[in-house]
Write a protein that holds these residues in place. Structure first.
Motif, mmCIF file in Angstrom:
data_model
loop_
_atom_site.group_PDB
_atom_site.id
_atom_site.type_symbol
_atom_site.label_atom_id
_atom_site.label_comp_id
_atom_site.label_asym_id
_atom_site.label_seq_id
_atom_site.Cartn_x
_atom_site.Cartn_y
_atom_site.Cartn_z
ATOM 1 N N ILE A 124 0.948 -1.135 0.088
ATOM 2 C CA ILE A 124 -0.189 0.102 0.011
ATOM 3 C C ILE A 124 0.960 1.090 0.118
ATOM 4 O O ILE A 124 1.568 1.282 0.839
ATOM 5 C CB ILE A 124 -0.691 -0.017 1.081
ATOM 6 C CG1 ILE A 124 -1.772 -1.184 1.308
ATOM 7 C CG2 ILE A 124 -1.762 1.222 1.208
ATOM 8 C CD1 ILE A 124 -2.535 -1.350 2.607
ATOM 9 N N ARG B 120 0.957 5.202 0.381
ATOM 10 C CA ARG B 120 0.267 6.361 0.581
ATOM 11 C C ARG B 120 0.943 7.559 -0.349
ATOM 12 O O ARG B 120 2.062 7.973 0.214
ATOM 13 C CB ARG B 120 0.399 6.632 1.972
ATOM 14 C CG ARG B 120 -0.426 7.824 2.483
ATOM 15 C CD ARG B 120 -0.185 8.210 4.348
ATOM 16 N NE ARG B 120 -0.987 7.012 4.767
ATOM 17 C CZ ARG B 120 -0.749 6.655 6.138
ATOM 18 N NH1 ARG B 120 0.089 7.613 6.783
ATOM 19 N NH2 ARG B 120 -1.470 5.852 6.631
ATOM 20 N N ARG C 12 -12.864 1.255 7.504
ATOM 21 C CA ARG C 12 -11.966 0.041 7.287
ATOM 22 C C ARG C 12 -12.572 -1.181 6.254
ATOM 23 O O ARG C 12 -11.664 -1.770 5.503
ATOM 24 C CB ARG C 12 -11.583 -0.507 8.718
ATOM 25 C CG ARG C 12 -10.331 -0.139 9.321
ATOM 26 C CD ARG C 12 -10.377 -0.625 10.836
ATOM 27 N NE ARG C 12 -11.315 -0.003 11.702
ATOM 28 C CZ ARG C 12 -11.505 -0.121 12.933
ATOM 29 N NH1 ARG C 12 -10.418 -0.918 13.528
ATOM 30 N NH2 ARG C 12 -12.488 0.046 13.576
ATOM 31 N N PHE D 152 -12.016 0.233 2.676
ATOM 32 C CA PHE D 152 -10.595 -0.036 2.330
ATOM 33 C C PHE D 152 -10.212 -1.353 1.983
ATOM 34 O O PHE D 152 -9.712 -1.713 1.139
ATOM 35 C CB PHE D 152 -9.753 0.525 3.255
ATOM 36 C CG PHE D 152 -8.161 0.948 3.056
ATOM 37 C CD1 PHE D 152 -8.105 1.809 2.045
ATOM 38 C CD2 PHE D 152 -7.427 -0.046 3.197
ATOM 39 C CE1 PHE D 152 -6.899 2.208 1.647
ATOM 40 C CE2 PHE D 152 -5.924 0.408 2.899
ATOM 41 C CZ PHE D 152 -5.821 1.437 1.937
ATOM 42 N N GLU E 97 -2.831 5.182 -2.260
ATOM 43 C CA GLU E 97 -3.934 6.009 -1.442
ATOM 44 C C GLU E 97 -3.586 7.399 -1.561
ATOM 45 O O GLU E 97 -2.571 7.538 -1.162
ATOM 46 C CB GLU E 97 -3.809 5.461 -0.251
ATOM 47 C CG GLU E 97 -4.998 6.037 0.996
ATOM 48 C CD GLU E 97 -4.799 5.581 2.288
ATOM 49 O OE1 GLU E 97 -5.676 5.797 3.011
ATOM 50 O OE2 GLU E 97 -3.538 4.904 2.625
ATOM 51 N N SER F 245 -6.948 8.053 6.906
ATOM 52 C CA SER F 245 -6.035 7.093 6.202
ATOM 53 C C SER F 245 -5.553 6.036 7.310
ATOM 54 O O SER F 245 -5.493 4.836 7.052
ATOM 55 C CB SER F 245 -5.105 7.794 5.364
ATOM 56 O OG SER F 245 -3.855 6.725 5.151
ATOM 57 N N ARG G 186 -6.594 1.928 7.353
ATOM 58 C CA ARG G 186 -5.597 1.000 7.032
ATOM 59 C C ARG G 186 -5.323 0.246 8.477
ATOM 60 O O ARG G 186 -4.693 -0.890 8.315
ATOM 61 C CB ARG G 186 -4.314 1.836 6.968
ATOM 62 C CG ARG G 186 -4.331 2.408 5.479
ATOM 63 C CD ARG G 186 -3.156 3.434 5.324
ATOM 64 N NE ARG G 186 -1.999 2.756 5.681
ATOM 65 C CZ ARG G 186 -0.832 2.843 4.739
ATOM 66 N NH1 ARG G 186 -1.187 3.315 3.531
ATOM 67 N NH2 ARG G 186 0.175 2.675 4.842
#
Length: 536
Positions: A338, A340, A494, A497, A517, A529, A533
Motif C-alpha cells: 500500500i 500512501r 476499514r 478499504f 492511496e 487514512s 488501514r
C-alpha cells in the motif's frame, strides 16, 4: 411437584441391571401375584440426575411389561405438572405452562416478555432452539407446537466437489465447534463462499442464503453448482424470480419482506456481507427467523458505528478471522503493498478548507463526530451546521484538482507497464471526469445494469486497461487479474478499504499488487487514512 403414590406395576421378572436402574428413580414397594409394584421417588430422581423426561423414556422402554394405564397416568401427570408448550405465532415464540416459570428462566441468556393477561412469555424467534434446550435441561417436558423444521434434512445427502485450504478448514471447524453458529471474517478473494458451501454440505439441512445484490445471487448459484451436486435443489427468490427450494438464495430486501414465508422452512441461515445486518430492517431477519444454525461472512470484523457488537451475537459472535497480510504471507493471496501518496491542495482550496475548519470547530464545540451526529439526529442546530460544514470540507479534499492530476499521472505510468488498474472514487462526477481524461472504462450507479455488465465484461477480458468505479464496486466486483488500485476518495471505513484492497488480491503466478492511496496533506484525510488501514 408431588410424586407421592405415583406407582407402576411390572408384569414380569426383571434382569438385575434393569431392576437396579428402576431403583435409581423409584422404590420397590412389594410383589404379589407375580406383579412387582414400584413408586416414583422424587428425591432419588434429583440425587441421580433423572429428569421427568428420562423417567418417561425409561418406562417406555419397558412398555411391553408395564401396565399401560400406569404408564399413561405417569406420563400425563408429569407432562401436566412440569410440562411447557412452545408455540410460534409468526412474530414470537410463545411459552406457556401451568408452572411458575420465573425460576426456570432466571439463568436463560435472554429475558422474555411476560403477558400478564394471558399468562405466557414471548421470546424473539432467534432464541427458539436455545430456549427449547434450556427448558429441557431444567427437567421440563417441552411440547413443541411451533411446527418449525418438521422435515429438517435435505432430500438427499449432498457431496462437496472441492478441496478446502488449511485456513478454510479451520474456519469450518471453528464454526462447527460453536454449535454451527458464528461470523467468519476473511478478506475479499479468500474464498468465504467456499467455506459456507462446505459447512452447508456438512449440515445437509434446508438453507437460506441472504446476499446483498442480484449479482451476488448469480455468483452463489454458480459456486454451489461448481462445488456440489445440488442440481435441482437451488432456488432464487427476488424480484420476479420467486422459487423456494431446499437451498434458496435471496437478497436482504426480499428476506426482510418475506420473513413469515421463510421462517419455518430453513434451519441454516447464511448471511453474506454480514456487516449489512445492523440496518434496522435487516436486523429483523436475524431476530425474527427461528433458524438455529447461522453463519455470517464478512471482510471486516468491525463497523465504524460499533453496531457489529449488537448484531454479530445474533449469529453467534466472531469465531474465526484472518487478515489480508496473514493470508498474503501464507501465499493464499497475492503479495501487495500500500503506497500512501500525499498531495498538496492548491492555495485557493487550502484557504477554503482552513476557513471551514475554523467554523467546524466553533459549531462542534469539542465533541466527537459520533456525538455531533447523534445531536444532529435530535435536531440540534449547531450539530446540523457542523455536519454540513464537514461535508463541504470533504468535498474540497476529495475532489481537489491536485488529486485528479496525481491519479492521472499514476494511472498513465502503470498503464505503460501493462497493468490492469481499478480507480476507486466516492463521487459520480469525479469518476466521469477521470474516465474522460484517461479514456477509461466507467461504472457508477447511474449507468443501467445492462451497460454496467457489458463494461465489466469488456474490462475483465482486456489484458490491461483502466476501470473507474464508484461505491457500486465496493462489493461483488470480481476482476481476478487486476493488480493496481488507486484509492482517490472514500470514507474512513476499514471495511470499504479492505474491500477495495481485496479486489487486487486474487493470486496468480508472479502477481504483485499495489494500492495507491491518494490523500491531501495537512487535512483530516491524514487521520482517516490511518484509521482505515488499521488491522490490515
Amino acid at each position: 411437584m408431588k410424586l407421592m403414590n405415583l406407582r407402576f406395576k411390572v408384569n414380569s421378572w426383571l434382569g438385575k441391571d434393569v431392576y437396579k436402574e428402576l431403583l435409581s428413580f423409584s422404590d420397590f414397594i412389594t410383589r404379589k401375584e407375580g406383579v412387582s409394584i414400584f413408586e416414583i421417588n422424587e428425591d432419588k430422581m434429583k440425587n441421580n440426575n433423572y429428569t421427568p423426561i428420562d423417567v418417561i423414556e425409561k418406562l417406555k422402554e419397558l412398555e411391553d411389561v408395564i401396565d399401560k394405564n400406569d404408564l399413561t397416568n405417569i406420563e400425563n401427570f408429569l407432562k401436566d405438572s412440569i410440562g411447557v408448550s412452545l408455540e410460534y405465532d409468526g412474530r414470537f415464540i410463545i411459552l406457556r405452562s401451568k408452572l411458575f416459570l420465573k425460576p426456570y428462566l432466571e439463568d436463560f441468556k435472554a429475558k422474555g416478555k411476560y403477558n400478564s393477561t394471558h399468562k405466557y412469555y414471548q421470546f424473539e424467534p432467534f432464541l427458539y432452539l436455545d430456549l427449547k434446550e434450556h427448558l429441557i435441561s431444567r427437567g421440563l417436558i417441552v411440547d413443541d407446537k411451533t411446527g418449525i423444521f418438521i422435515e429438517n434434512k435435505l432430500p438427499r445427502q449432498l457431496n462437496f466437489n472441492g478441496e478446502l485450504r488449511d485456513y478454510q478448514e479451520e474456519a469450518v471447524k471453528a464454526w462447527v465447534s460453536n454449535k454451527n453458529r458464528g461470523v467468519i471474517v476473511l478478506p475479499t478473494g479468500s474464498g468465504k463462499t467456499i467455506v459456507a458451501i462446505n459447512a452447508m454440505i456438512r449440515l445437509n439441512v434446508p438453507t437460506l442464503i441472504v446476499v446483498y445484490t442480484k449479482e451476488h445471487i448469480r455468483q452463489w448459484e454458480d459456486s454451489i453448482k461448481k462445488f456440489t451436486d445440488a442440481g435441482g435443489l437451488i432456488g432464487s427468490y427476488y424480484g420476479d424470480e420467486k422459487t423456494i427450494l431446499p437451498i434458496t438464495i435471496t437478497t436482504y430486501q426480499s428476506a426482510f419482506r418475506n420473513i413469515g414465508l421463510f421462517s419455518k422452512k430453513f434451519m441454516l441461515l447464511i448471511f453474506d456481507e454480514a456487516h449489512h445486518l445492523p440496518a434496522e430492517k435487516f436486523k429483523a431477519i436475524a431476530m425474527k427467523m427461528p433458524s438455529p444454525y447461522r453463519m455470517g461472512l464478512s471482510a471486516t470484523a468491525v463497523r465504524e458505528d460499533g453496531k457489529h457488537e449488537e448484531i454479530f451475537p445474533l449469529i453467534g459472535g466472531i469465531i474465526y478471522q484472518k487478515s489480508p497480510s496473514e493470508l498474503s504471507e501464507e501465499g493464499y493471496l497475492a503479495p501487495f503493498v500500500i503506497r500512501r501518496i500525499r498531495v498538496e491542495l492548491n492555495k485557493e482550496d487550502m484557504n477554503k478548507y482552513d476557513e471551514l475548519r475554523k467554523l467546524y470547530i466553533n459549531y462542534s464545540k469539542g465533541r466527537s463526530f459520533d456525538e455531533i451526529l447523534e445531536a444532529a439526529r435530535r435536531g440540534e442546530t449547531n450539530a446540523i451546521k457542523a455536519l454540513k460544514i464537514k461535508s463541504q470540507m470533504q468535498q474540497i479534499i476529495q475532489k481537489s484538482s491536485a488529486k485528479i492530476e496525481k491519479v492521472i499521472e499514476i494511472a498513465k505510468n502503470e498503464l505503460s507497464r501493462g497493468s490492469k488498474i481499478i480507480i476507486f472514487t466516492q463521487y459520480r462526477d469525479q469518476a466521469e471526469e477521470l474516465a474522460s481524461k484517461l479514456n477509461a472504462y466507467l461504472i457508477h450507479g447511474g449507468i443501467d445494469e445492462k451497460n454496467r455488465l457489458e463494461t465489466l465484461y469488456n474490462f475483465k477480458n482486456s489484458k490491461s486497461g483502466i476501470l473507474v468505479i464508484t461505491t457500486v464496486g465496493d462489493e461483488g466486483l470480481d476482476i481476478p487479474d487486476a493488480n493496481v488500485g488507486i484509492f482517490v476518495s472514500g470514507t474512513g471505513s476499514r471495511r470499504q478499504f479492505l474491500q477495495r484492497l481485496g479486489r487486487l488480491l486474487r493470486p496468480a503466478p508472479g502477481k504483485k499488487s499495489v494500492l495507491y492511496e491518494i490523500i491531501a496533506s495537512r487535512t483530516s484525510e491524514e487521520a482517516q487514512s490511518k484509521k482505515r488501514r488499521s488491522g490490515i
